[in-house]
Design a protein around this motif. Structure first.
Motif, PDB file in Angstrom:
ATOM      1  N   VAL A 167     -19.987 -47.368  54.749  1.00  0.00           N
ATOM      2  CA  VAL A 167     -20.941 -46.647  53.913  1.00  0.00           C
ATOM      3  C   VAL A 167     -20.825 -47.092  52.458  1.00  0.00           C
ATOM      4  N   GLU A 168     -19.604 -47.349  52.003  1.00  0.00           N
ATOM      5  CA  GLU A 168     -19.403 -47.721  50.595  1.00  0.00           C
ATOM      6  C   GLU A 168     -19.949 -49.108  50.275  1.00  0.00           C
ATOM      7  N   ASN A 169     -20.257 -49.902  51.298  1.00  0.00           N
ATOM      8  CA  ASN A 169     -20.866 -51.207  51.029  1.00  0.00           C
ATOM      9  C   ASN A 169     -22.256 -51.066  50.411  1.00  0.00           C
ATOM     10  N   ILE A 170     -22.871 -49.894  50.575  1.00  0.00           N
ATOM     11  CA  ILE A 170     -24.149 -49.629  49.911  1.00  0.00           C
ATOM     12  C   ILE A 170     -23.966 -49.729  48.406  1.00  0.00           C
ATOM     13  N   LEU A 171     -22.852 -49.190  47.908  1.00  0.00           N
ATOM     14  CA  LEU A 171     -22.573 -49.234  46.476  1.00  0.00           C
ATOM     15  C   LEU A 171     -22.293 -50.656  46.013  1.00  0.00           C
ATOM     16  N   VAL A 172     -21.693 -51.460  46.898  1.00  0.00           N
ATOM     17  CA  VAL A 172     -21.442 -52.861  46.551  1.00  0.00           C
ATOM     18  C   VAL A 172     -22.760 -53.582  46.298  1.00  0.00           C
ATOM     19  N   ARG A 173     -23.753 -53.319  47.150  1.00  0.00           N
ATOM     20  CA  ARG A 173     -25.068 -53.956  46.977  1.00  0.00           C
ATOM     21  C   ARG A 173     -25.709 -53.556  45.656  1.00  0.00           C
ATOM     22  N   LEU A 174     -25.611 -52.273  45.320  1.00  0.00           N
ATOM     23  CA  LEU A 174     -26.191 -51.811  44.053  1.00  0.00           C
ATOM     24  C   LEU A 174     -25.459 -52.432  42.882  1.00  0.00           C
ATOM     25  N   TYR A 175     -24.143 -52.567  42.993  1.00  0.00           N
ATOM     26  CA  TYR A 175     -23.336 -53.187  41.933  1.00  0.00           C
ATOM     27  C   TYR A 175     -23.744 -54.637  41.731  1.00  0.00           C
ATOM     28  N   GLN A 176     -24.008 -55.333  42.827  1.00  0.00           N
ATOM     29  CA  GLN A 176     -24.459 -56.722  42.734  1.00  0.00           C
ATOM     30  C   GLN A 176     -25.877 -56.806  42.181  1.00  0.00           C
ATOM     31  N   ALA A 177     -26.727 -55.827  42.542  1.00  0.00           N
ATOM     32  CA  ALA A 177     -28.107 -55.807  42.040  1.00  0.00           C
ATOM     33  C   ALA A 177     -28.158 -55.554  40.541  1.00  0.00           C
ATOM     34  N   THR A 227     -19.039 -38.807  43.624  1.00  0.00           N
ATOM     35  CA  THR A 227     -17.618 -39.075  43.721  1.00  0.00           C
ATOM     36  C   THR A 227     -17.327 -40.393  43.022  1.00  0.00           C
ATOM     37  N   ILE A 228     -16.065 -40.669  42.792  1.00  0.00           N
ATOM     38  CA  ILE A 228     -15.660 -41.958  42.235  1.00  0.00           C
ATOM     39  C   ILE A 228     -15.189 -42.822  43.395  1.00  0.00           C
ATOM     40  N   ALA A 229     -15.973 -43.831  43.725  1.00  0.00           N
ATOM     41  CA  ALA A 229     -15.676 -44.698  44.860  1.00  0.00           C
ATOM     42  C   ALA A 229     -15.055 -45.997  44.376  1.00  0.00           C
ATOM     43  N   ASN A 230     -14.046 -46.448  45.092  1.00  0.00           N
ATOM     44  CA  ASN A 230     -13.409 -47.735  44.808  1.00  0.00           C
ATOM     45  C   ASN A 230     -14.034 -48.779  45.728  1.00  0.00           C
TER      46      ASN A 230
END
Length: 428
Positions: A167-177, A227-230
Motif C-alpha cells: 500500500v505504501e508504494n502508492i506514496l512512492v509513486r506520488l513522491y516520484q511524481a 500518518t508519517i510513512a517511511n
C-alpha cells in the motif's frame, strides 16, 4: 608549476570508505584526497532522496469552488452533482492546508489556540459506472491546482509481507511524481481506482486471511487518515539498509473510485424500492437506477463489503450517473481533449483538414452504448476506424481533406477524401 599527486597508485585509498584502488572500479583524485566510484554513487543517492530544505508555502491563487467546477466543465461532460461535490471538498481541503500554514507561522499563534477549531481532512469517494469520468475528474483537479498526482489500482495491492504491491508504494509513486520533493508530495492528490474490487465478498468480517481484500483495506486506513510513512524512495520492498523518506499523509488528498456493481440493489432494498417482485415496474420507475447512487449511505457501503473504518475515512461521496446518448455526443466534440479535436489536430500537423459527419458520430455513440463501457468505448471505436487513415495519410501528400462517414465507423469503409489538385471534387 604545481606538483601532481605523487602518492603511489597501490597505496591510494578512498578518503571516505578507506577502500584501496584494487577494491573499487574507479578512484578519483582531488587535492590531497581520493573518492571511489561507490562513494560517488552513494552521495548521489543521498542527494536525490534527502528531503528538500525549502519551507512549505501557501497555495497561492486557490480557485473557488465555482472556478474549480468551471474548469471541470471543460473536460468532464455532465455529472453536475459530482463536480459540485468534488469542487467544494477540494477547495475546503486546500483552504485547510493554507489555514494551518498561516496560523503556524503567525506570531499570535498562542492566542489563536484557545479558539482554534481543528479542521479534519475530507477524502472523496466517487461512485459510478465505468467510463463516466471518475479518473478524469481527479486528473483535471491536479492539473488545475498544479499539484503532484498519481493513480493507483487497488486490485494490484496486497497486504504487507505478501507477493504484490505494498500500500505504501502508492506514496512512492506520488513522491516520484513530485520530482522527489517532500513538501510537494505532502500536498498532492492520489486517485485509487477499483476500490470496490477489494471489498469483502459478504458484509461480514473474514475468518481466513484476505491479503488482497480486507487486508488491503486495513493497510489503507492509516495513510488515508494521516500518518508519517517511511517509504523507500526508489520503490520496491523495504530493506534495513535502505534510506527512507518520511512522508506525512495528513495533507494528501485521497480520491477513491469504483463502479460498485450491485450497490444499487443494496440501496434500493434499504429505501424500500424493490427491483424485483409483483410491483417491480411501479417502484422502479419512481427510482431510476441512474439516480439511485445519490441516496447512498455509509451503511450501504459497509453492506457491500467495505470495512466501517475505511468508510469513515471517506466522508465525501460523489455519485456519477451513466452517460446517455446526448452526453456521449458532447464528449466527442465539446471538451478540450475531445477525440474529434485530437484527431483533427494530428491531421492538421500533416496539413490536412479532418471532418466528421454527424451520422458518423451518432453511429459511434450507438456502438459505445451497446458495449456499456461509457466514454472508454468511444476511444477504442475511433482507434479502430482511424487506424488505416493515420497509417496512409503521411504517405499521400496530395490529400487536402478527409471526411469520416457513417460506414467508416460501422463497416470500416474508407473515408471520403478531397485531393489538393481537385478540391471541388470528392472521391471515395
Amino acid at each position: 608549476m604545481s606538483k601532481k599527486n605523487d602518492t603511489p597508485i597501490l597505496s591510494q585509498r578512498c578518503s571516505f570508505c578507506g577502500k584501496s584502488s584494487r577494491q573499487v572500479m574507479r578512484l578519483f583524485s582531488g587535492y590531497k584526497a581520493f573518492i571511489c566510484d561507490e562513494c560517488v554513487e552513494l552521495c548521489y543517492d543521498l542527494i536525490q532522496t534527502s528531503p528538500g530544505f525549502e519551507e512549505p508555502s501557501l497555495i497561492k491563487d486557490l480557485p473557488t469552488p465555482m472556478e474549480i467546477k468551471n474548469l471541470l466543465d471543460q473536460y468532464v461532460i455532465g455529472q453536475e452533482i459530482a463536480k459540485k461535490t468534488v469542487a467544494v471538498a477540494v477547495y475546503n481541503h486546500y483552504k485547510r492546508i493554507n489555514s494551518h500554514l498561516s496560523s503556524s507561522s503567525s506570531s499570535t499563534e498562542k492566542l489563536q489556540k484557545k479558539d482554534d477549531v481543528e479542521l479534519e481532512k475530507s477524502n472523496i469517494l466517487l461512485i459510478g459506472p465505468t467510463g463516466t469520468g471518475k479518473t478524469l475528474i481527479a486528473r483535471s483537479l491536479a492539473k488545475l491546482l498544479k499539484v503532484p498526482f498519481t493513480i493507483a489500482d487497488a486490485t494490484v495491492l496486497t497486504e504487507a509481507g505478501y507477493v504484490g504491491e505494498d500500500v505504501e508504494n502508492i506514496l512512492v509513486r506520488l513522491y516520484q511524481a513530485s520530482n522527489f520533493n517532500q513538501h510537494k508530495t505532502e500536498r498532492g492528490i492520489i486517485y485509487i481506482d477499483e476500490l470496490d474490487k477489494i471489498a469483502r465478498k459478504d458484509g461480514n468480517p473474514s475468518i481466513t486471511r484476505d491479503v488482497s481484500g480486507e487486508g488491503v483495506q486495513q493497510g489503507l486506513l492509516k495513510i488515508l487518515e494521516g500518518t508519517i510513512a517511511n517509504i523507500p524512495p526508489k520503490g520496491g520492498r523495504k530493506h534495513p539498509e535502505q534510506s527512507f523518506v518520511h512522508i506525512n499523509t495528513n495533507n494528501i488528498l485521497f480520491i477513491c473510485g469504483g463502479a460498485f456493481n450491485g450497490l444499487d440493489k443494496i440501496i434500493a432494498r434499504r429505501i424500500g424500492k424493490k427491483t424485483v417482485g409483483f410491483e417491480a415496474e411501479k417502484t422502479f420507475v419512481s427510482e431510476k437506477s441512474e439516480e439511485i447512487f445519490e441516496h447512498v449511505m455509509p451503511v450501504d457501503l459497509i453492506t457491500y463489503g467495505l470495512i466501517p473504518e475505511l468508510v469513515g475515512r471517506l466522508p465525501v461521496t460523489a455519485p456519477l450517473q451513466a452517460l446517455d446518448e446526448k452526453a456521449l455526443l458532447n464528449i466527442l466534440t465539446e471538451p478540450k481533449n475531445a477525440l474529434t479535436k485530437q484527431y483533427a489536430k494530428l491531421l492538421e500537423l500533416e496539413g490536412i483538414k479532418l471532418r466528421f459527419e454527424p451520422k458518423a458520430l451518432k453511429a459511434a455513440v450507438k456502438i459505445a452504448q451497446e458495449r456499456k463501457t461509457g466514454a472508454r468505448a468511444l476511444r477504442s471505436i475511433f482507434e479502430k476506424a482511424m487506424l488505416d487513415i493515420m497509417y496512409e495519410i503521411p504517405s499521400t501528400p496530395d490529400i487536402a481533406e478527409v471526411i469520416i462517414t457513417e460506414k467508416t465507423i460501422t463497416k470500416g469503409s474508407k473515408p471520403k477524401t478531397i485531393v489538393k489538385a481537385k478540391k471541388n471534387k470528392k472521391a471515395s
